[in-house]
Scaffold this motif. Structure first.
Motif, mmCIF file in Angstrom:
data_model
loop_
_atom_site.group_PDB
_atom_site.id
_atom_site.type_symbol
_atom_site.label_atom_id
_atom_site.label_comp_id
_atom_site.label_asym_id
_atom_site.label_seq_id
_atom_site.Cartn_x
_atom_site.Cartn_y
_atom_site.Cartn_z
ATOM 1 N N GLY A 24 3.587 7.738 -11.496
ATOM 2 C CA GLY A 24 2.945 6.678 -10.732
ATOM 3 C C GLY A 24 3.302 5.333 -11.360
ATOM 4 N N HIS A 25 2.782 4.251 -10.777
ATOM 5 C CA HIS A 25 3.244 2.915 -11.175
ATOM 6 C C HIS A 25 2.249 1.850 -10.758
ATOM 7 C CE1 HIS A 25 4.301 2.491 -6.862
ATOM 8 N NE2 HIS A 25 4.555 3.783 -6.966
ATOM 9 N N GLY A 26 2.236 0.761 -11.510
ATOM 10 C CA GLY A 26 1.543 -0.415 -11.039
ATOM 11 C C GLY A 26 2.149 -0.826 -9.708
ATOM 12 N N PHE A 80 0.700 14.385 -3.743
ATOM 13 C CA PHE A 80 -0.190 13.479 -3.008
ATOM 14 C C PHE A 80 -0.229 12.162 -3.766
ATOM 15 C CE2 PHE A 80 -1.593 17.530 -1.441
ATOM 16 C CZ PHE A 80 -2.046 17.290 -0.145
ATOM 17 N N GLU A 81 -0.398 11.060 -3.040
ATOM 18 C CA GLU A 81 -0.409 9.744 -3.678
ATOM 19 C C GLU A 81 -1.442 8.819 -3.050
ATOM 20 O OE1 GLU A 81 3.213 7.414 -3.112
ATOM 21 O OE2 GLU A 81 2.686 6.121 -4.797
ATOM 22 N N HIS A 82 -2.163 8.097 -3.904
ATOM 23 C CA HIS A 82 -3.019 7.000 -3.444
ATOM 24 C C HIS A 82 -2.730 5.756 -4.275
ATOM 25 C CE1 HIS A 82 -5.654 8.459 -0.374
ATOM 26 N NE2 HIS A 82 -6.199 9.415 -1.114
ATOM 27 N N GLY A 125 0.880 -1.177 0.000
ATOM 28 C CA GLY A 125 0.000 0.000 0.000
ATOM 29 C C GLY A 125 0.908 1.215 0.000
ATOM 30 N N ASP A 126 0.769 2.082 -0.992
ATOM 31 C CA ASP A 126 1.710 3.186 -1.218
ATOM 32 C C ASP A 126 0.922 4.501 -1.243
ATOM 33 O OD1 ASP A 126 3.856 4.746 -2.051
ATOM 34 O OD2 ASP A 126 4.034 3.829 -4.043
ATOM 35 N N CYS A 127 1.230 5.402 -0.319
ATOM 36 C CA CYS A 127 0.506 6.681 -0.315
ATOM 37 C C CYS A 127 1.373 7.782 0.270
ATOM 38 C CB CYS A 127 -0.800 6.588 0.465
ATOM 39 S SG CYS A 127 -0.634 6.047 2.166
ATOM 40 N N PHE A 140 6.621 -3.648 -5.388
ATOM 41 C CA PHE A 140 6.552 -2.219 -5.066
ATOM 42 C C PHE A 140 6.287 -1.429 -6.346
ATOM 43 C CE2 PHE A 140 9.160 1.106 -2.385
ATOM 44 C CZ PHE A 140 8.089 1.979 -2.430
ATOM 45 N N HIS A 141 7.032 -1.726 -7.395
ATOM 46 C CA HIS A 141 6.843 -1.015 -8.664
ATOM 47 C C HIS A 141 6.654 -2.026 -9.786
ATOM 48 C CE1 HIS A 141 8.917 2.156 -6.225
ATOM 49 N NE2 HIS A 141 7.936 2.854 -6.733
ATOM 50 N N GLU A 142 5.513 -1.956 -10.449
ATOM 51 C CA GLU A 142 5.176 -2.847 -11.555
ATOM 52 C C GLU A 142 4.774 -1.998 -12.747
ATOM 53 O OE1 GLU A 142 1.941 -5.348 -10.210
ATOM 54 O OE2 GLU A 142 3.165 -6.308 -8.674
ATOM 55 N N PHE A 176 -2.759 0.401 -9.241
ATOM 56 C CA PHE A 176 -1.638 1.309 -9.510
ATOM 57 C C PHE A 176 -1.722 2.528 -8.611
ATOM 58 C CE2 PHE A 176 -5.085 1.948 -12.559
ATOM 59 C CZ PHE A 176 -5.339 3.302 -12.474
ATOM 60 N N THR A 177 -0.651 3.294 -8.617
ATOM 61 C CA THR A 177 -0.656 4.554 -7.868
ATOM 62 C C THR A 177 -0.857 5.708 -8.839
ATOM 63 O OG1 THR A 177 1.678 5.172 -8.062
ATOM 64 C CG2 THR A 177 1.094 3.620 -6.302
ATOM 65 N N ILE A 178 -1.437 6.771 -8.309
ATOM 66 C CA ILE A 178 -1.396 8.072 -8.976
ATOM 67 C C ILE A 178 -0.743 8.990 -7.948
ATOM 68 C CG2 ILE A 178 -2.698 9.865 -10.162
ATOM 69 C CD1 ILE A 178 -4.993 7.915 -10.523
ATOM 70 N N GLU A 179 0.295 9.713 -8.342
ATOM 71 C CA GLU A 179 1.078 10.478 -7.362
ATOM 72 C C GLU A 179 1.667 11.750 -7.971
ATOM 73 O OE1 GLU A 179 4.860 8.425 -6.310
ATOM 74 O OE2 GLU A 179 3.926 6.650 -7.163
ATOM 75 N N PRO A 180 0.794 12.638 -8.436
ATOM 76 C CA PRO A 180 1.283 13.829 -9.126
ATOM 77 C C PRO A 180 2.204 14.693 -8.266
ATOM 78 C CG PRO A 180 -1.033 14.071 -8.526
ATOM 79 C CD PRO A 180 -0.667 12.646 -8.276
HETATM 80 CO CO CO Z 1 4.347 5.254 -5.519
#
Ligand code: CO
Ligand code: MF3
Ligand code: CO
Length: 253
Positions: A169-171, A233-235, A106-108, A176-178, A200-204
């Motif tokens: 961002g990334h899968g 910010f990231e979710h 979980g990445d935020c 951790f990163h896909e 995936f993450t979105i983390e602008p």
């Molecule tokens: Co991330």
């Protein structure tokens, strides 16, 4: 064909748990973000919290990264390394937490304000948060990844800010990163198509000035070239049959 992994409902159960734990770690630190605390102390508190909940802080030793979280202050765009530097009144900082729990990540991340911050800084933070929220709201199977970048870029640039290009961002999930890279700029109807089960993450990362960044000699800390402020910010999100689920929320239930 693309090689973006798809996760099933039992994976989603675990992604929810990892995401929630990361979100709680971030929420719990809020009251400690005061002038005088060091980023090392913040790192220690969050590391202990994750370890106490049977999770591992995914950044620790990831490609040689030395700490458990990232702490990115003012003109640091991302990957700031916790240190003995004390926070001071007026600083803004991003804290990025990735919990690895029961085989899933979980990445935020979110922004914190130290004492009283400038109106300019507050505006940058609000716009960055709004970029993330707007891009999440459009998520559903059938749209293209490019639509995500388009929503973020349009809003950020309309407000006079710029979108960082060098980090994305990334899968995420079992790793951790896909795949894929999730760009925060771009055009509608470009890039892969979102499908149910993708995570995936979105983390602008949004800069007050120009979008160019550079990495400092420590090999990690990315800063704005023009020294302007940057916010992020990231979710972590999952695509459902008709929309999305945000995993990195501290839900009451
Ligand atoms: Co991330
Ligand atoms: N959590 C960061 C991300 O959002 C990655 C940090 S990698 C590290 O992808 F090695 F710097 F920790
Ligand atoms: Co992160």
């Amino acid at each position: 064909m693309n090689s973006i992994k798809k996760y099933n409902e039992s994976d989603f159960v675990k992604l929810r748990k990892a995401g929630k734990l990361a979100a709680i770690a971030l929420d719990n630190i809020k009251d400690k973000i005061l002038p005088g605390i060091t980023t090392r102390k913040i790192d220690e508190i969050i590391k202990k919290f994750l370890r106490d909940h049977n999770a591992y802080p995914a950044p620790l030793y990831y490609r040689g990264y030395p700490k458990s979280i990232c702490t990115s202050i003012n003109h640091v765009v991302c990957h700031g390394i916790p240190s003995d530097k004390e926070l001071k009144n007026g600083d803004i900082l991003n804290i990025d937490v990735t919990a690895y729990l029961d085989g899933f990540h979980g990445d935020c991340s979110k922004m914190f304000c130290v004492g009283d911050i400038s109106v300019k800084a507050k505006n940058l933070i609000n716009v960055t948060k709004e970029c993330l929220n707007r891009s999440i709201k459009i998520l559903k199977p059938g749209i293209h990844f490019g639509n995500i970048g388009h929503v973020i870029q349009s809003f950020a640039e309309e407000k006079g800010f710029s979108v960082v290009r060098e980090f994305c961002g990334h899968g995420v999930g079992e790793n951790f990163h896909e795949e894929p890279n999730v760009l925060h700029y771009g055009n509608k109807n470009e890039g892969p198509i979102l499908e149910e089960g993708m995570v995936f993450t979105i983390e602008p990362m949004i800069n007050e000035g120009k979008f160019e960044t550079k990495v400092l000699k420590d090999g990690w800390t990315a800063v704005t070239k023009d020294k302007s402020l940057s916010a992020q910010f990231e979710h972590t999100v999952g695509i459902t049959n008709n929309g999305y689920e945000i995993f990195t929320l501290n839900k009451i239930k």
